[in-house]
Design a protein around this motif. Structure first.
Motif, PDB file in Angstrom:
ATOM      1  N   VAL A 105      -8.682   2.055 -11.792  1.00  0.00           N
ATOM      2  CA  VAL A 105      -8.973   1.187 -10.650  1.00  0.00           C
ATOM      3  C   VAL A 105      -7.690   0.559 -10.103  1.00  0.00           C
ATOM      4  N   THR A 106      -6.806   0.120 -10.988  1.00  0.00           N
ATOM      5  CA  THR A 106      -5.556  -0.479 -10.511  1.00  0.00           C
ATOM      6  C   THR A 106      -4.740   0.540  -9.720  1.00  0.00           C
ATOM      7  N   GLY A 107      -4.649   1.764 -10.231  1.00  0.00           N
ATOM      8  CA  GLY A 107      -3.921   2.802  -9.511  1.00  0.00           C
ATOM      9  C   GLY A 107      -4.560   3.148  -8.179  1.00  0.00           C
ATOM     10  N   LEU A 108      -5.883   3.201  -8.136  1.00  0.00           N
ATOM     11  CA  LEU A 108      -6.579   3.521  -6.889  1.00  0.00           C
ATOM     12  C   LEU A 108      -6.445   2.396  -5.868  1.00  0.00           C
ATOM     13  N   VAL A 109      -6.467   1.156  -6.338  1.00  0.00           N
ATOM     14  CA  VAL A 109      -6.287   0.024  -5.425  1.00  0.00           C
ATOM     15  C   VAL A 109      -4.916   0.106  -4.755  1.00  0.00           C
ATOM     16  N   LEU A 110      -3.880   0.401  -5.531  1.00  0.00           N
ATOM     17  CA  LEU A 110      -2.546   0.536  -4.948  1.00  0.00           C
ATOM     18  C   LEU A 110      -2.499   1.722  -3.982  1.00  0.00           C
ATOM     19  N   SER A 111      -3.173   2.806  -4.328  1.00  0.00           N
ATOM     20  CA  SER A 111      -3.198   3.981  -3.451  1.00  0.00           C
ATOM     21  C   SER A 111      -3.912   3.692  -2.136  1.00  0.00           C
ATOM     22  N   ALA A 112      -4.860   2.761  -2.159  1.00  0.00           N
ATOM     23  CA  ALA A 112      -5.603   2.430  -0.941  1.00  0.00           C
ATOM     24  C   ALA A 112      -4.716   1.793   0.118  1.00  0.00           C
ATOM     25  N   PHE A 113      -3.565   1.265  -0.297  1.00  0.00           N
ATOM     26  CA  PHE A 113      -2.661   0.628   0.659  1.00  0.00           C
ATOM     27  C   PHE A 113      -1.468   1.520   0.995  1.00  0.00           C
ATOM     28  N   GLU A 114      -1.660   2.827   0.860  1.00  0.00           N
ATOM     29  CA  GLU A 114      -0.683   3.795   1.331  1.00  0.00           C
ATOM     30  C   GLU A 114      -1.156   4.347   2.671  1.00  0.00           C
ATOM     31  N   THR A 115      -0.220   4.842   3.476  1.00  0.00           N
ATOM     32  CA  THR A 115      -0.642   5.525   4.694  1.00  0.00           C
ATOM     33  C   THR A 115      -1.193   6.892   4.335  1.00  0.00           C
ATOM     34  N   GLU A 116      -2.011   7.420   5.229  1.00  0.00           N
ATOM     35  CA  GLU A 116      -2.507   8.773   5.051  1.00  0.00           C
ATOM     36  C   GLU A 116      -1.359   9.755   5.261  1.00  0.00           C
ATOM     37  N   PRO A 117      -1.361  10.892   4.570  1.00  0.00           N
ATOM     38  CA  PRO A 117      -0.372  11.927   4.875  1.00  0.00           C
ATOM     39  C   PRO A 117      -0.402  12.258   6.361  1.00  0.00           C
TER      40      PRO A 117
END
Length: 281
Positions: free
Chosen positions: A258-270
């Motif tokens: 969950v922590t990793g996915l939360v951080l990934s949610a604040f990345e831009t889309e490719p």
């Protein structure tokens, strides 16, 4: 590992931001949105390895008030609390094998930044837990909830906005990095540990053909989200088990997922998925 669809990150990001911004939203609605969005991104990024079902949105009463945040359902403990107990834990062997360039101090910074982001996404504590005459009741919690919940404090709001800017605004990466570090320290306080962690992070653009802005470790360029997701299956740190002896491996995997996915949610889309190129310096 599959690439998430353009909408999966955005849906999780929206659900996370609603925890603190949805002042008039019933707790059950926020929980449903969060669990659905989290499961969707987890299925696409982790597949059958996902253990995010162990995590839910719940409330906690503190001396400073009651708030909402991500919690392990069976233990009724907040994810930030579990990560705080992992302070100083050794760089796991599996993570080191996956990312040979990663150092111990960077691993500690990744954990610290992860728990600060989980904390800032929680709702603002309500200093007055006493219910109003007509409280809105949520069947999933044993006590009534007051609506509306308090608005985000300025420091919390600024940190959330700097995270959102990574995913949704095409500002230069140096500008995004400076803003992220400043708002992180304004929210979390300028302790030596926080200052060191802030210097370890940066907003960097990935290389073509799929450039995207990500929250990374400044020295190695490794994505914080990917570093934490690579801890899947690593043993529960002893310091965590001392405080939570009944915590099992699947539940610790859920914390890392969950922590990793939360951080990934604040990345831009490719870029080729989102149809645009992020700016870089």
């Amino acid at each position: 590992m599959n690439s998430p669809s353009p909408s999966a990150r955005a849906r999780l990001r929206h659900a996370l931001l609603r925890i603190g911004a949805g002042r008039h939203a019933p707790e059950a609605d926020l929980r449903t949105d969060l669990e659905c969005a989290l499961s969707e991104l987890a299925e696409e990024m982790l597949g059958e390895r996902s253990r995010v079902g162990s995590v839910t949105l719940g409330s906690a009463d503190h001396t400073w008030g009651r708030n909402l945040g991500l919690r392990l359902a069976d233990h009724d403990v907040g994810l930030p609390n579990l990560l705080w107990r992992a302070d100083g834990s050794a760089l796991p062997t599996r993570v080191r094998e996956t990312h040979p360039a990663l150092r111990q101090d960077e691993w500690e910074a990744a954990l610290l930044v992860g728990k600060l982001i989980l904390t800032v996404l929680e709702s603002e504590p309500d200093p007055d837990p006493d219910p109003e005459p007509e409280p809105v009741r949520d069947e999933a919690v044993p006590h009534p909830q007051r609506l509306p919940r308090p608005a985000r404090a300025p420091g919390r709001e600024s940190f959330c906005r700097s995270l959102t800017d990574i995913a949704e605004h095409g500002n230069p990466q140096d500008e995004l990095t400076a803003l992220l570090r400043t708002t992180l320290l304004a929210f979390a306080s300028e302790t030596p540990d926080n200052q060191e962690a802030a210097q370890h992070i940066a907003v960097l653009s990935t290389a073509p053909p799929q450039p995207a802005m990500r929250l990374c470790l400044s020295r190695s360029g490794l994505s914080l989200g990917q570093v934490l997701l690579s801890a899947d299956g690593c043993p529960v740190p002893g310091s965590v088990l001392e405080e939570f002896p009944d915590l099992n491996q699947d539940e610790w995997n859920a914390v890392m997922h969950v922590t990793g996915l939360v951080l990934s949610a604040f990345e831009t889309e490719p870029a080729n998925a989102a149809g645009r190129l992020p700016h870089s310096t």
